[in-house]
Design a protein around this motif. Structure first.
Motif, short mmCIF file in Angstrom:
data_model
loop_
_atom_site.label_atom_id
_atom_site.label_comp_id
_atom_site.label_asym_id
_atom_site.label_seq_id
_atom_site.Cartn_x
_atom_site.Cartn_y
_atom_site.Cartn_z
N THR A 50 0.86 -1.18 0.00
CA THR A 50 0.00 0.00 0.00
C THR A 50 0.90 1.23 0.00
OG1 THR A 50 -0.07 0.29 2.41
CG2 THR A 50 -1.66 -1.27 1.44
N GLU A 51 0.29 2.40 0.13
CA GLU A 51 1.09 3.62 0.25
C GLU A 51 1.90 3.64 1.54
OE1 GLU A 51 -0.87 7.39 -1.13
OE2 GLU A 51 -2.65 6.12 -1.07
N ASP A 93 1.41 -9.32 2.81
CA ASP A 93 0.71 -8.37 3.65
C ASP A 93 1.73 -7.73 4.58
OD1 ASP A 93 1.12 -10.17 5.84
OD2 ASP A 93 -0.72 -11.22 5.33
N ASP A 324 2.29 -0.18 -6.00
CA ASP A 324 1.75 -0.94 -4.87
C ASP A 324 0.51 -1.72 -5.29
OD1 ASP A 324 -0.83 0.37 -4.18
OD2 ASP A 324 0.36 2.08 -3.61
N HIS A 325 0.10 -2.67 -4.43
CA HIS A 325 -1.01 -3.56 -4.76
C HIS A 325 -2.33 -2.81 -4.93
CE1 HIS A 325 1.13 -7.31 -2.89
NE2 HIS A 325 1.87 -6.69 -3.80
N THR A 326 -2.45 -1.63 -4.31
CA THR A 326 -3.67 -0.84 -4.45
C THR A 326 -3.60 0.12 -5.64
OG1 THR A 326 -2.92 0.97 -3.00
CG2 THR A 326 -3.97 -0.93 -1.95
N THR A 327 -2.49 0.09 -6.37
CA THR A 327 -2.23 0.90 -7.57
C THR A 327 -2.37 2.39 -7.31
OG1 THR A 327 -4.51 0.80 -8.44
CG2 THR A 327 -3.02 -1.01 -9.04
N THR A 328 -1.92 2.85 -6.14
CA THR A 328 -2.02 4.28 -5.82
C THR A 328 -0.67 4.96 -5.65
OG1 THR A 328 -2.24 3.73 -3.47
CG2 THR A 328 -4.28 4.03 -4.72
#
Length: 344
Positions: A50-51, A93, A324-328
């Protein structure tokens, strides 16, 4: 009259909501925010979740993790292997990650307690050299150099708990290998596996059925010496793939260092416009803005037209670049413990 007012108010609400959701695309990246990691390792393994949560790995058996967007970092040595180079890592995770050491020994480790302990899950034969990993849901693949005229394509179906050398791994040339520059010479999704061979025989190997059958495709990328070829790939849509590389002994040379496929890797063409400004070891796609970001030791470039033209936006050099996995958020890692986040 009240009905008309209600409709008018509803219209204003919808318009205001539409404006709030509109994405304003910056003209270009502004550069990189360099993090203070306190590490001096060469970091080729990088996996932002994540970020806020990012894993990294590299030389000297090093692993790193941040849970606060890079403000602070935890680090250590994986199982005391201070001479091993963990050139790829896959964060599952905040507490779970799988790390791969390329060679001497060629091993894969996993932690489930945030890096406090690492358990060996695979060790290859003495002559093995692992180059990169790619995960899709619970399934993961690792690519290794040719051993006994057969590519090492490893598979896990349980998030790295167990690994098997796939019986139907494709044949390869004696001395054949892939570059372990950023862990991104291999891609995978639900049915497909792609990996790139390196040097004078820089080709794309592709399986569309989870490794049961393989095809091999020629490429036009620079491949006249062992130091040349494909170093990194990224998918830009269902059929499109962009690959970068060049010659790692000539950091400033951009000759034939970027190519694009529009048919899932079957055919490749060198880009027709401005090339990335040097040898490039990592490439990533930021779908939110339609940007491609590529990095190498002499700087960073971006493209807004699917890789047809590139523009240099930073003098900061890196080994790897990942979304990141959330594409942010986009992150990069490199020499002397350098980790950074893209600023725009």
């Amino acid at each position: 009259m009240k009905i008309h007012i209600s409709f008018f108010l509803l219209f204003l609400l919808l318009v205001s909501c539409g404006k709030a959701k509109r994405i304003v695309i910056p003209e270009k990246p502004l550069g990189w925010k360099i993090m203070e990691t306190q590490s001096t390792a060469s970091l080729r393994g990088l996996s932002p979740i994540t970020e806020q949560i990012v894993w990294a790995s590299g030389s000297g058996g090093t692993w790193l993790r941040t849970l606060d967007g890079g403000e602070t970092w935890e680090s250590g040595i994986i199982d005391g292997l201070d001479s091993a180079d963990f050139r790829d890592i896959e964060g599952i995770d905040a507490n779970t990650a799988v790390a791969m050491a390329s060679g001497q020994p060629a091993v894969i480790y996993k932690t489930v307690d945030g890096g406090k302990t690492w358990v060996k899950k695979y060790q290859g034969p003495e002559e093995a050299f692992l180059d990169g990993m790619a995960f899709y849901k619970n399934t993961g693949y690792a690519i290794g150099d040719v051993v006994n005229e057969k590519w090492m394509v490893l598979e896990t179906k349980d998030l790295g708990e167990t690994w098997q050398w796939m019986e139907l791994s494709p044949p390869g040339p004696v001395g054949g290998g892939s570059f372990a520059a950023s862990g991104s010479g291999i891609l995978a999704d639900e049915d497909n596996i792609w990996f790139a061979s390196a040097g004078k025989d820089s080709k794309i190997y592709h399986s569309a059925d989870n490794g049961f059958h393989w095809d091999k495709y020629s490429t036009p990328i620079l491949q006249e010496e062992d130091s040349q070829g494909i170093f990194s790939m990224v998918r830009i849509d269902t059929d499109g793939i962009v690959a970068v590389g060049g010659d790692y002994t000539q950091a400033d040379s951009s000759y034939n260092n970027c190519m694009v496929s529009l048919d899932k890797g079957k055919t490749w063409n060198l880009i027709s416009g401005k090339l990335p400004s040097g040898y490039r070891s990592g490439v990533e796609f930021y779908a939110r803005f339609g940007w491609l970001i590529t990095v190498g030791p002499n700087g960073s470039d971006f493209s807004t037209n699917r890789g047809d033209d590139w523009e240099r936006f930073s003098e900061e050099g890196f080994h790897a670049v990942k979304i990141d996995h959330t594409t942010t958020s986009i992150w990069a890692s490199g020499a002397k413990g350098k980790i950074a986040r893209l600023v725009y």
